[in-house]
Scaffold this motif. Sequence first.
Motif, PDB file in Angstrom:
ATOM      1  N   SER A  49       0.833  -1.190   0.000  1.00  0.00           N
ATOM      2  CA  SER A  49       0.000   0.000   0.000  1.00  0.00           C
ATOM      3  C   SER A  49       0.869   1.241   0.000  1.00  0.00           C
ATOM      4  O   SER A  49       2.059   1.191   0.332  1.00  0.00           O
ATOM      5  CB  SER A  49      -0.941   0.017   1.209  1.00  0.00           C
ATOM      6  OG  SER A  49      -0.193   0.025   2.411  1.00  0.00           O
ATOM      7  N   ILE A  50       0.247   2.355  -0.380  1.00  0.00           N
ATOM      8  CA  ILE A  50       0.981   3.606  -0.502  1.00  0.00           C
ATOM      9  C   ILE A  50       0.065   4.745  -0.108  1.00  0.00           C
ATOM     10  O   ILE A  50      -1.140   4.692  -0.361  1.00  0.00           O
ATOM     11  CB  ILE A  50       1.511   3.762  -1.948  1.00  0.00           C
ATOM     12  CG1 ILE A  50       2.530   4.885  -2.056  1.00  0.00           C
ATOM     13  CG2 ILE A  50       0.367   3.943  -2.941  1.00  0.00           C
ATOM     14  CD1 ILE A  50       3.322   4.829  -3.362  1.00  0.00           C
ATOM     15  N   GLY A  54       2.277   9.292  -2.112  1.00  0.00           N
ATOM     16  CA  GLY A  54       3.321   8.388  -2.600  1.00  0.00           C
ATOM     17  C   GLY A  54       4.344   8.008  -1.554  1.00  0.00           C
ATOM     18  O   GLY A  54       5.275   7.248  -1.838  1.00  0.00           O
ATOM     19  N   GLY A  55       4.167   8.494  -0.349  1.00  0.00           N
ATOM     20  CA  GLY A  55       5.126   8.185   0.691  1.00  0.00           C
ATOM     21  C   GLY A  55       4.706   6.987   1.515  1.00  0.00           C
ATOM     22  O   GLY A  55       3.650   6.415   1.327  1.00  0.00           O
ATOM     23  N   THR A  56       5.562   6.608   2.438  1.00  0.00           N
ATOM     24  CA  THR A  56       5.331   5.523   3.408  1.00  0.00           C
ATOM     25  C   THR A  56       4.755   4.266   2.776  1.00  0.00           C
ATOM     26  O   THR A  56       3.699   3.770   3.210  1.00  0.00           O
ATOM     27  CB  THR A  56       4.396   5.985   4.540  1.00  0.00           C
ATOM     28  OG1 THR A  56       3.138   6.407   4.008  1.00  0.00           O
ATOM     29  CG2 THR A  56       5.035   7.112   5.314  1.00  0.00           C
ATOM     30  N   ALA A  96      -7.014  -1.274  -4.929  1.00  0.00           N
ATOM     31  CA  ALA A  96      -8.074  -0.680  -4.133  1.00  0.00           C
ATOM     32  C   ALA A  96      -7.673   0.710  -3.684  1.00  0.00           C
ATOM     33  O   ALA A  96      -6.492   1.032  -3.570  1.00  0.00           O
ATOM     34  CB  ALA A  96      -8.376  -1.562  -2.918  1.00  0.00           C
ATOM     35  N   ALA A  97      -8.687   1.528  -3.431  1.00  0.00           N
ATOM     36  CA  ALA A  97      -8.482   2.869  -2.906  1.00  0.00           C
ATOM     37  C   ALA A  97      -9.076   2.942  -1.509  1.00  0.00           C
ATOM     38  O   ALA A  97     -10.208   2.486  -1.280  1.00  0.00           O
ATOM     39  CB  ALA A  97      -9.126   3.901  -3.822  1.00  0.00           C
ATOM     40  N   ALA A  98      -8.313   3.510  -0.603  1.00  0.00           N
ATOM     41  CA  ALA A  98      -8.723   3.544   0.799  1.00  0.00           C
ATOM     42  C   ALA A  98      -9.672   4.694   1.091  1.00  0.00           C
ATOM     43  O   ALA A  98      -9.810   5.631   0.314  1.00  0.00           O
ATOM     44  CB  ALA A  98      -7.484   3.671   1.682  1.00  0.00           C
ATOM     45  N   ARG A  99     -10.321   4.608   2.240  1.00  0.00           N
ATOM     46  CA  ARG A  99     -11.193   5.693   2.691  1.00  0.00           C
ATOM     47  C   ARG A  99     -10.384   6.897   3.129  1.00  0.00           C
ATOM     48  O   ARG A  99     -10.806   8.032   2.975  1.00  0.00           O
ATOM     49  CB  ARG A  99     -12.062   5.215   3.850  1.00  0.00           C
ATOM     50  CG  ARG A  99     -13.065   4.142   3.478  1.00  0.00           C
ATOM     51  CD  ARG A  99     -13.930   3.771   4.674  1.00  0.00           C
ATOM     52  NE  ARG A  99     -14.952   2.806   4.302  1.00  0.00           N
ATOM     53  CZ  ARG A  99     -14.765   1.506   4.271  1.00  0.00           C
ATOM     54  NH1 ARG A  99     -13.603   0.999   4.598  1.00  0.00           N
ATOM     55  NH2 ARG A  99     -15.772   0.697   3.928  1.00  0.00           N
ATOM     56  N   GLY A 100      -9.217   6.644   3.688  1.00  0.00           N
ATOM     57  CA  GLY A 100      -8.371   7.717   4.171  1.00  0.00           C
ATOM     58  C   GLY A 100      -7.142   7.916   3.311  1.00  0.00           C
ATOM     59  O   GLY A 100      -6.996   7.310   2.257  1.00  0.00           O
ATOM     60  N   ALA A 101      -6.251   8.758   3.805  1.00  0.00           N
ATOM     61  CA  ALA A 101      -5.062   9.130   3.058  1.00  0.00           C
ATOM     62  C   ALA A 101      -3.858   8.232   3.305  1.00  0.00           C
ATOM     63  O   ALA A 101      -2.889   8.269   2.549  1.00  0.00           O
ATOM     64  CB  ALA A 101      -4.678  10.569   3.400  1.00  0.00           C
ATOM     65  N   ALA A 102      -3.933   7.442   4.354  1.00  0.00           N
ATOM     66  CA  ALA A 102      -2.772   6.654   4.756  1.00  0.00           C
ATOM     67  C   ALA A 102      -2.647   5.366   3.945  1.00  0.00           C
ATOM     68  O   ALA A 102      -3.572   4.946   3.256  1.00  0.00           O
ATOM     69  CB  ALA A 102      -2.864   6.322   6.237  1.00  0.00           C
ATOM     70  N   ALA A 103      -1.480   4.752   4.093  1.00  0.00           N
ATOM     71  CA  ALA A 103      -1.225   3.457   3.460  1.00  0.00           C
ATOM     72  C   ALA A 103      -1.647   2.361   4.429  1.00  0.00           C
ATOM     73  O   ALA A 103      -0.896   1.994   5.313  1.00  0.00           O
ATOM     74  CB  ALA A 103       0.257   3.337   3.130  1.00  0.00           C
ATOM     75  N   SER A 104      -2.828   1.848   4.250  1.00  0.00           N
ATOM     76  CA  SER A 104      -3.368   0.866   5.182  1.00  0.00           C
ATOM     77  C   SER A 104      -3.117  -0.553   4.703  1.00  0.00           C
ATOM     78  O   SER A 104      -2.975  -0.816   3.515  1.00  0.00           O
ATOM     79  CB  SER A 104      -4.871   1.094   5.356  1.00  0.00           C
ATOM     80  OG  SER A 104      -5.423   0.120   6.204  1.00  0.00           O
ATOM     81  N   THR A 105      -3.067  -1.478   5.677  1.00  0.00           N
ATOM     82  CA  THR A 105      -2.818  -2.883   5.339  1.00  0.00           C
ATOM     83  C   THR A 105      -4.061  -3.757   5.488  1.00  0.00           C
ATOM     84  O   THR A 105      -3.993  -4.956   5.232  1.00  0.00           O
ATOM     85  CB  THR A 105      -1.707  -3.451   6.232  1.00  0.00           C
ATOM     86  OG1 THR A 105      -2.161  -3.426   7.589  1.00  0.00           O
ATOM     87  CG2 THR A 105      -0.426  -2.633   6.114  1.00  0.00           C
TER      88      THR A 105
END
Length: 123
Positions: A49-50, A54-56, A96-105
């Motif tokens: 995930s990203i 584009g970070g983390t 997939a696209a997440a609900r939030g901005a973070a890179a979730s697992t």
Amino acid sequence: VQLQASGGGLVQAGDSLRLSCAGSGRTVTNNGMGWFRQAPGKVREFVASISWNGGTPRYAESVEGRFTISRGYAANTMYLQMNNLKPEDTAVYYCAAARGAAASTTTSSYHYWGQGTEVTVSS
């Protein structure tokens, strides 16, 4: 937003593939994005995930050092470079696209899912 994964195929162990994810409709530029995979008879599992910028990047332990996730310059695009593929990488890969901005697992963090692309790695 409609997401579509592409780039899968049949390869031999040690080969490389680059998966692409393209989205249409609502932009997900401010959302984290990820790749998951599901092998026959197994549950869907996290791959990479990203975050929105584009970070983390985050990776499953099984692909760390072999796979690289990145976001494209065009909005709603994402890639997964897969090197040194192994038979155990065989699966249908989903973006997939997440609900939030973070890179979730976790799958529960993702709201939009694309159609998968099949990757088969022969030994």
